[in-house]
Scaffold this active site. Structure first.
Site, PDB file in Angstrom:
ATOM      1  N   GLY A 117       0.804  -1.215   0.000  1.00 49.39           N
ATOM      2  CA  GLY A 117       0.000   0.000   0.000  1.00 49.39           C
ATOM      3  C   GLY A 117       0.832   1.258   0.000  1.00 49.39           C
ATOM      4  O   GLY A 117       0.317   2.356   0.049  1.00 49.39           O
ATOM      5  N   CYS A 118       2.157   1.117  -0.062  1.00 50.18           N
ATOM      6  CA  CYS A 118       3.051   2.275  -0.074  1.00 50.18           C
ATOM      7  C   CYS A 118       3.505   2.505  -1.509  1.00 50.18           C
ATOM      8  O   CYS A 118       4.144   1.654  -2.106  1.00 50.18           O
ATOM      9  CB  CYS A 118       4.258   2.001   0.816  1.00 50.18           C
ATOM     10  SG  CYS A 118       5.415   3.348   0.897  1.00 50.18           S
TER      11      CYS A 118
END
Lengths: 99, 135, 111
Positions: free
Chosen positions: C109-110
């Site tokens: 999710g980064c």
């Protein structure tokens, strides 16, 4: 001959169909999600047990371990490793894969 | 905070035969960054995802089952598990990983995340969501 | 495949410089990765790196920043469990930069 089943019996009828169509004396090997068919006390356990006297049922050890169920399988199921899988394929003249 | 919506992730597949379980887990982790009200439901073969003692060395795949234990840190504190699905598979709640979270509002007391539910409760659970994501 | 060299050892890294095989990581590799990020490692930096590696070992993921901040606060004390402290140590983002130095994959999710 050798029958292999690689689908969960709770999602597909591959295992049940295999059990119904395997001739006496055949070898049935559960692999991948098919190993869930080896679970003790499940809804398909009685069906599996009913062919045990006639056919030999195997389950692939690494697939049981991956799923955390190696200690939850029925008595009478023979656990094999990859080498055992190869042996079964060599010993039998034909293979039917129940996909 | 803006109004948060209720999200339910419905997990129905066994962990290693297909990629659904891992995909669902990754979406949960990404989605958790948006601080919504996230809940997980394990039903049908999905209950196999959280069976304890998974060891994937022999099949050379990543064992992602330890990650479910991190979900409490992501404020995912409700993991619903179908009672009927467990029974059909010869399993009980003792065969599952002990998933917990620490309750910030209760001096970080450790609490169970797993909630056993029957068919009717699952039906109601699905009805009360804003968003249902299926895997 | 890109590589980095640490004391004569050639290690594979991805196109953004993240270590491919996390079992190859040791403190020397961490130092070298820190250099590529222009981070001068101190005791406080290592504290966070060690924490990240332990977290990964237990849960098989690198934590999101929000989770990291809270967990650090719990483990190392409130004065360290805030994003200001962590961004001072790792100016380009604690999750992204610290994970890289720790030899972990980029957090899910980064972007």
């Amino acid at each position: 001959m050798l029958h292999t089943v690689n689908k969960s019996p709770f999602e597909k009828n591959s295992l049940v169909s295999c059990l119904e169509h395997a001739a006496d004396g055949s070898a049935i090997l559960l692999i991948e999600d098919g190993v869930y068919g080896a679970l003790n006390g499940s809804a398909v356990a009685d069906k599996v047990k009913s062919v045990m006297g006639k056919s030999t049922i195997y389950a692939l050890g690494p697939d049981l371990d991956a799923r955390g169920i190696a200690d939850k399988i029925m008595d009478g199921i023979k656990v094999v490793d990859y080498a055992g899988f190869v042996d079964l394929a060599c010993e039998n003249d034909k293979v039917q894969a129940w996909l | 905070m803006s109004e948060s919506k209720k999200f339910l992730y419905v997990n129905r597949k066994a962990p290693y035969g297909t990629v659904y379980a891992l995909e669902s887990l990754e979406v949960v982790l990404i989605g958790a960054a948006f601080e919504q009200d996230v809940q997980l439901l394990f039903v049908d073969d999905g209950v196999f995802q959280i069976v304890k003692g998974q060891d994937t060395k022999g099949i050379e795949m990543k064992n992602f089952s330890p990650t479910y234990s991190a979900l409490g840190d992501y404020e995912v504190t409700k993991m619903y598990v179908s009672k009927e699905s467990l029974e059909e598979r010869g399993l009980t709640v003792d065969d599952l990983m002990p998933l917990t979270y620490e309750d910030e509002d209760d001096d970080w007391a450790e609490k169970d995340s797993i909630i056993l539910v029957n068919k009717d409760e699952i039906a109601a659970l699905m009805e009360e969501q804003d968003v249902v994501l299926s895997f | 495949m890109a590589t980095m060299t640490v004391n004569g050892r050639e290690l594979e890294v991805d196109e953004e410089g993240y270590l491919i095989d996390l079992s190859q990581w040791d403190k020397e590799v961490g130092e070298e990765l820190a250099k590529s990020e222009n981070v001068e490692m101190t005791e406080s930096h290592w504290e966070v790196i060690d924490f990240l590696r332990e977290y990964y070992d237990e849960y098989q993921i690198a934590p999101a920043v929000r989770v990291l901040t809270k967990a650090i606060g719990k483990k190392l004390g409130k004065e360290k469990g805030n994003s200001k402290y962590l961004y001072e140590l790792f100016p380009y983002g604690p999750a992204k930069q610290a994970c890289k130095i720790a030899g972990l994959p980029k957090p899910t999710g980064c972007i």
